[in-house]
Design an enzyme around this catalytic site. Structure first.
Site, mmCIF file in Angstrom:
data_model
loop_
_atom_site.group_PDB
_atom_site.id
_atom_site.type_symbol
_atom_site.label_atom_id
_atom_site.label_comp_id
_atom_site.label_asym_id
_atom_site.label_seq_id
_atom_site.Cartn_x
_atom_site.Cartn_y
_atom_site.Cartn_z
ATOM 1 C CE1 TYR A 1 7.086 -38.724 55.095
ATOM 2 C CE2 TYR A 1 9.042 -39.995 55.622
ATOM 3 C CZ TYR A 1 7.688 -39.768 55.769
ATOM 4 O OH TYR A 1 6.952 -40.579 56.571
ATOM 5 C CG HIS B 1 31.345 -42.061 34.890
ATOM 6 N ND1 HIS B 1 29.998 -42.208 34.657
ATOM 7 C CD2 HIS B 1 31.490 -42.039 36.230
ATOM 8 C CE1 HIS B 1 29.367 -42.285 35.804
ATOM 9 N NE2 HIS B 1 30.241 -42.184 36.774
ATOM 10 N NE ARG C 1 27.886 -39.110 36.375
ATOM 11 C CZ ARG C 1 26.631 -38.760 36.652
ATOM 12 N NH1 ARG C 1 25.970 -37.992 35.817
ATOM 13 N NH2 ARG C 1 26.042 -39.182 37.751
ATOM 14 C CE LYS D 1 24.215 -46.675 38.855
ATOM 15 N NZ LYS D 1 25.512 -46.187 39.346
ATOM 16 C CG HIS E 1 24.655 -39.241 42.382
ATOM 17 N ND1 HIS E 1 25.797 -38.604 42.789
ATOM 18 C CD2 HIS E 1 24.991 -39.914 41.250
ATOM 19 C CE1 HIS E 1 26.776 -38.878 41.942
ATOM 20 N NE2 HIS E 1 26.317 -39.665 41.003
#
Length: 165
Positions: free
Chosen positions: A125, A89, A92, A29, A115
């Protein structure tokens, strides 16, 4: 993994000896490659699946065309046939909730779920993969699910206290 990422999985993406699945960026994704540590239970399931579909490119080839993956509807039908009244889904969300309750760090859980970091500065960072922690977490999760499957009463053991942010 998201259902579409799993449906389209190819055998060449798996290093079963290392216990790792590398999902290419074009299927993710966020369009970033994703490493997935595999639990012993998952590796055993993959070995069983390889006996059925190991001579094809895809782990889950379609019945009428083995060069195309099974459909989302096939997942739903299989889940409903097994008595589950959830979407693929939805697993998850369940995993995220339970792993958080077990005390795993949110950073490792979120990375496992692929994610993206919402804090743009931190995202610029922090490129940590947390692979060792994720491997431990997936091994624990695999054992937890295996115990449930075997009908054992499972009381989640908290991994460790999360540090206050």
């Amino acid at each position: 993994m998201r259902p579409g990422e799993l449906r389209q999985a190819k055998w060449e993406e798996f290093d079963l000896e290392a216990g790792m699945w590398e999902v290419p960026a074009e299927r993710m994704k966020m369009r970033v490659p994703h490493l997935v540590p595999l639990s012993p239970q998952t590796l055993a399931t993959l070995e069983q699946l390889r006996e059925l579909t190991g001579n094809t490119e895809l782990l889950f080839p379609g019945r009428s065309n083995i060069r195309k993956p099974i459909s989302d509807n096939t997942w739903r039908q299989a889940l409903h046939a097994m008595g589950y009244k959830v979407t693929a889904h939805g697993f998850r969300a369940t995993a995220s909730t339970l792993l958080n309750e077990m005390g795993y760090r949110a950073d490792a859980i979120e990375r496992q779920l692929s994610h993206g970091e919402r804090n743009k500065v931190r995202a610029a960072y922090n490129r940590a993969e947390y692979l060792e922690e994720r491997r431990e977490m997936m091994n624990h999760w695999g054992g937890y699910l295996a115990a449930l499957e075997n009908g054992q009463k499972v009381v989640p053991i908290h991994h460790k206290k999360q540090q206050a942010s």
